[in-house]
Scaffold this motif. Structure first.
Motif, PDB file in Angstrom:
ATOM      1  N   GLU A 141      -5.094  -0.465  -4.698  1.00  0.00           N
ATOM      2  CA  GLU A 141      -5.134  -0.698  -3.255  1.00  0.00           C
ATOM      3  C   GLU A 141      -6.203  -1.734  -2.913  1.00  0.00           C
ATOM      4  O   GLU A 141      -5.986  -2.605  -2.064  1.00  0.00           O
ATOM      5  CB  GLU A 141      -5.407   0.606  -2.511  1.00  0.00           C
ATOM      6  CG  GLU A 141      -4.234   1.565  -2.516  1.00  0.00           C
ATOM      7  CD  GLU A 141      -4.568   2.929  -1.934  1.00  0.00           C
ATOM      8  OE1 GLU A 141      -5.764   3.250  -1.759  1.00  0.00           O
ATOM      9  OE2 GLU A 141      -3.624   3.691  -1.663  1.00  0.00           O
ATOM     10  N   GLU A 199      -5.722  -5.268  -0.933  1.00  0.00           N
ATOM     11  CA  GLU A 199      -6.531  -5.653   0.227  1.00  0.00           C
ATOM     12  C   GLU A 199      -7.243  -6.976  -0.013  1.00  0.00           C
ATOM     13  O   GLU A 199      -7.309  -7.820   0.884  1.00  0.00           O
ATOM     14  CB  GLU A 199      -7.559  -4.569   0.555  1.00  0.00           C
ATOM     15  CG  GLU A 199      -6.984  -3.407   1.310  1.00  0.00           C
ATOM     16  CD  GLU A 199      -8.047  -2.476   1.843  1.00  0.00           C
ATOM     17  OE1 GLU A 199      -9.107  -2.316   1.200  1.00  0.00           O
ATOM     18  OE2 GLU A 199      -7.814  -1.885   2.906  1.00  0.00           O
ATOM     19  N   LYS A 232      -6.659   3.708  -6.182  1.00  0.00           N
ATOM     20  CA  LYS A 232      -7.673   3.090  -5.308  1.00  0.00           C
ATOM     21  C   LYS A 232      -7.981   1.650  -5.738  1.00  0.00           C
ATOM     22  O   LYS A 232      -8.122   0.771  -4.890  1.00  0.00           O
ATOM     23  CB  LYS A 232      -8.940   3.928  -5.276  1.00  0.00           C
ATOM     24  CG  LYS A 232      -8.780   5.180  -4.449  1.00  0.00           C
ATOM     25  CD  LYS A 232     -10.121   5.666  -3.955  1.00  0.00           C
ATOM     26  CE  LYS A 232     -10.033   6.988  -3.274  1.00  0.00           C
ATOM     27  NZ  LYS A 232      -9.319   6.998  -2.027  1.00  0.00           N
ATOM     28  N   MET A 248       0.840  -1.204   0.000  1.00  0.00           N
ATOM     29  CA  MET A 248       0.000   0.000   0.000  1.00  0.00           C
ATOM     30  C   MET A 248       0.878   1.258   0.000  1.00  0.00           C
ATOM     31  O   MET A 248       0.592   2.223  -0.704  1.00  0.00           O
ATOM     32  CB  MET A 248      -0.915   0.019   1.224  1.00  0.00           C
ATOM     33  CG  MET A 248      -1.884  -1.134   1.253  1.00  0.00           C
ATOM     34  SD  MET A 248      -3.074  -1.056  -0.068  1.00  0.00           S
ATOM     35  CE  MET A 248      -4.539  -0.874   0.874  1.00  0.00           C
ATOM     36  N   ILE A 275       2.279   1.978  -3.444  1.00  0.00           N
ATOM     37  CA  ILE A 275       1.288   2.632  -4.309  1.00  0.00           C
ATOM     38  C   ILE A 275       1.223   4.120  -3.970  1.00  0.00           C
ATOM     39  O   ILE A 275       1.223   4.970  -4.862  1.00  0.00           O
ATOM     40  CB  ILE A 275      -0.099   1.963  -4.169  1.00  0.00           C
ATOM     41  CG1 ILE A 275      -0.049   0.537  -4.728  1.00  0.00           C
ATOM     42  CG2 ILE A 275      -1.182   2.788  -4.878  1.00  0.00           C
ATOM     43  CD1 ILE A 275      -1.259  -0.319  -4.387  1.00  0.00           C
TER      44      ILE A 275
END
Length: 163
Positions: A113, A117, A110, A73, A76
């Protein structure tokens, strides 16, 4: 519960007062920023471990995966900041291609990400109970809110002392 909240605020205040206050006096060095980030990451992990009520066995399996996810994360985020900085540094000399590259990175962040996740969710699911998985998201959100609230209070207090 109130005592736990007070303890959290006390710890946050101690950490941030020792690190953030000197930052106003001078710009922190790269090493100081890395140290501060490492301390914050450790505090976040401790916060999550307690909030999710991980056993020692779960903690041993979960934390390395959580660190890896956080690393992805952060990568990114660094990529987004670098794309923005590239355009910002060029100022009026930035081309449409520069803007397009930066915008692509920004708008895709996004979804990237979310993919990270989702990848780690599958791994966490093998370690955590459904309740713990639910609490994980909640704990991450609470941690972020508390840090933002504490940061806001610190800034207000700093403004008062500067007057």
């Amino acid at each position: 519960m109130n005592m736990r909240k007070n303890l959290i605020y006390l710890i946050l205040t101690a950490i941030l007062a020792g690190i953030v206050s000197p930052a106003y006096a001078q710009k922190p060095t790269a090493q100081e920023r890395r140290q501060w980030m490492a301390e914050m990451q450790n505090y976040k992990k401790e916060y999550i471990v307690k909030a999710v009520q991980l056993t020692d066995e779960q903690k041993a399996k979960f934390l390395p995966l959580y660190d890896a996810m956080e690393g992805e994360m952060q990568a990114i985020g660094r990529e987004v900041r670098q794309a923005v900085k590239t355009v910002s540094d060029k100022k009026t000399a930035a081309t449409d291609a520069d803007y397009n590259k930066a915008v692509d990175v920004m708008y895709n962040a996004k979804s990237r990400e979310a993919a990270v996740e989702k990848k780690y969710y599958a791994k966490f699911k093998a370690i955590l109970t459904p309740r713990q998985l639910y609490e994980l998201k909640s704990a991450e959100n609470r941690f972020t809110r508390e840090m933002m609230r504490h940061n806001s209070k610190s800034k207000k207090a700093d403004k008062k002392t500067r007057k």
